[in-house]
Every structure is written in C-alpha cells, then in structure tokens.
Design an enzyme around this catalytic site. Structure first.
Site, PDB file in Angstrom:
ATOM      1  N   LYS A 103      88.360  37.456 -88.581  1.00 34.19           N
ATOM      2  CA  LYS A 103      87.657  38.776 -88.431  1.00 34.19           C
ATOM      3  C   LYS A 103      88.348  39.678 -87.361  1.00 34.19           C
ATOM      4  O   LYS A 103      88.081  40.984 -87.805  1.00 34.19           O
ATOM      5  CB  LYS A 103      86.155  38.323 -88.030  1.00 34.19           C
ATOM      6  N   ARG A 115      76.034  37.576 -81.980  1.00 32.22           N
ATOM      7  CA  ARG A 115      75.957  36.082 -82.307  1.00 32.22           C
ATOM      8  C   ARG A 115      74.637  35.298 -82.305  1.00 32.22           C
ATOM      9  O   ARG A 115      74.626  34.306 -82.778  1.00 32.22           O
ATOM     10  CB  ARG A 115      76.977  35.338 -80.979  1.00 32.22           C
ATOM     11  N   ARG A 145      98.226  26.082 -85.131  1.00 28.05           N
ATOM     12  CA  ARG A 145      98.720  26.535 -84.115  1.00 28.05           C
ATOM     13  C   ARG A 145      99.399  25.892 -82.890  1.00 28.05           C
ATOM     14  O   ARG A 145      98.817  24.950 -82.475  1.00 28.05           O
ATOM     15  CB  ARG A 145      97.642  27.787 -83.634  1.00 28.05           C
ATOM     16  N   ARG A 200      97.295  23.747 -78.096  1.00 27.01           N
ATOM     17  CA  ARG A 200      96.251  23.689 -77.089  1.00 27.01           C
ATOM     18  C   ARG A 200      95.081  22.751 -77.252  1.00 27.01           C
ATOM     19  O   ARG A 200      94.860  22.598 -78.403  1.00 27.01           O
ATOM     20  CB  ARG A 200      95.784  25.163 -77.206  1.00 27.01           C
ATOM     21  N   ARG A 226      83.473  23.799 -82.232  1.00 23.21           N
ATOM     22  CA  ARG A 226      83.012  25.068 -82.125  1.00 23.21           C
ATOM     23  C   ARG A 226      82.556  25.736 -83.475  1.00 23.21           C
ATOM     24  O   ARG A 226      81.583  26.248 -83.439  1.00 23.21           O
ATOM     25  CB  ARG A 226      84.497  25.893 -81.904  1.00 23.21           C
TER      26      ARG A 226
END
Ligand SMILES: [Zn+2]
Length: 223
Positions: free
Chosen positions: A13, A88, A127, A156, A167
């Site tokens: 986004k 949020r 990633r 990571r 998350r």
C-alpha cells in the site's frame, strides 16, 4: 480527494499510495514521515511530540492527530491527501474524521488492499538483505550472493514466516473493527454527525504486478 489506505504490512500500500498521490498531484502522508518532519521543523505539535519522544514514550494519538491537522492544513494538501498508515484503530478513524471535519473536509474513499495471507508470507519471506552492505533483494534463494559486495544474503527476523503470520494476526485484530466502522459509515444508512454520507469503501485485490494494481485503483476511484 481525501483517501485512506488500509491493508496489512507487505500488501504494497505504500508503493500504491505514492502512485495514487502522483496521479492526482496530491501528497501522500504517512504517520512516521509527518511526525519526523514536524519534529524536524519544530512545529507547535512537533515540539509536543518531541517531548514524549525525548522521554522514550510513545507519542499519543491526540498529538499525532494534531500533527496530521497541521499537515492537512498546508496549501499543498488543499486538493486532497493519501493517508497511509494513519488509521489503524477505530479511535484513530474517529479522530481523523473530527480533524478533517474541523477543516471542512472528510474522507472520500477508503481503499482496502486485500491480499491472501499465504501469498503475503511468500512475498515477505522472499525478501533477503546483504549481511555486509544491507542491500535488499527479492526472489533470490539463500545460496545467492550480494551483487555489490559479494556478502551473504540473510532474511530479517521480521520477515520469517512465523513473524509475518504474527503481524497479520495483530493487523487483523486491530483493523477488522476499523473496516467495519468505515463500512457502516459508507453504506449511506448512517452518515457522520453532519448528516453527510460516509466515504466509499473500496476493496482492491492487491495480488499481481504493481502497475496492474494501480490501474485497478484508478479505475475504481473514477467510477
Ligand atoms: Zn552487499
């Protein structure tokens, strides 16, 4: 046009927000950027925020809203804004509505970037970052080496599948009520305090190439 972006971390986004903002010639405001700019420029609300940050405290919603109001009142934001990560929680959505109302404005559209959780886990855990020079990579396997310095590529901790799923869970718990809140306002049955209709609520399929998703968004906004 004042647009609110919703969507899980990694749904793209931020990237889409920038493209939409460019298309309409309006700024994209992300909470972190606006906060940092206000602190750097020493605006009235920026100084309030800095006092919290200097103590190592979280900047409260009310101060963040003050900073948003300063940013929204600037001439370059007069035509509209794309708000990324600003809403949020339901209190944040209510606060934004109040602040916009004080400026004689309202949220016109809420764009919800929808992406399948498994797809998101695949995307994010793909990633990698160079251990040496921190150059990010996507779509390479773990045996690949950094093209710049030959360093080892690592993932990571935040991008591990389990971390991504955590998350997502937090995001869903926080955001589901926000989605519901906007949906109810957007159906026209219950307008805001001023009796105006709520924003259009638009769900965007966020899977696929970046340009294609942008076209989907612009098509929906033009309807
Ligand atoms: Zn490197």
């Amino acid at each position: 046009m004042n647009i609110v972006l919703l969507g899980p971390p990694g749904a793209g986004k931020g990237t889409q927000g920038e493209r939409i903002a460019r298309h309409f010639g309006i700024p994209k405001l992300a909470t972190g950027d606006v906060l940092r700019a206000a602190v750097r420029e020493g605006t009235q609300q920026g100084l309030r925020a800095k006092a919290y940050m200097d103590r190592g405290d979280l900047v409260p919603d009310e101060v963040i809203l003050g900073i948003m109001k300063e940013a929204l009142a600037r001439p370059e934001a007069a035509k509209g804004v794309v708000l990324d990560g600003v809403v949020r929680t339901v209190p944040q959505a209510e606060g934004l509505e109040r602040v916009l109302g004080e400026l004689g404005r309202r949220v016109d559209a809420v764009l919800m970037f929808d992406v399948d959780e498994d797809e998101l886990v695949r995307r994010i855990s793909g990633r990698m970052v160079c251990e040496g020079c921190q150059t990010p990579y996507t779509g390479l396997d773990a045996s690949a080496r950094c093209a710049k310095c030959g360093g080892t590529l690592v993932r990571r901790k935040d991008d591990e599948p389990e971390a991504v799923r955590n998350r997502m869970r937090t995001y869903r718990e926080q955001t589901a009520p926000v989605v519901e809140w906007y949906r109810r306002r957007g159906d026209g049955a219950s307008g805001g305090a001023d009796g105006l209709r709520g924003p259009r609520f638009i769900t965007i399929d966020a899977a696929g190439p970046v340009e294609e998703i942008t076209q989907r968004v612009l098509h929906e906004l033009a309807r």
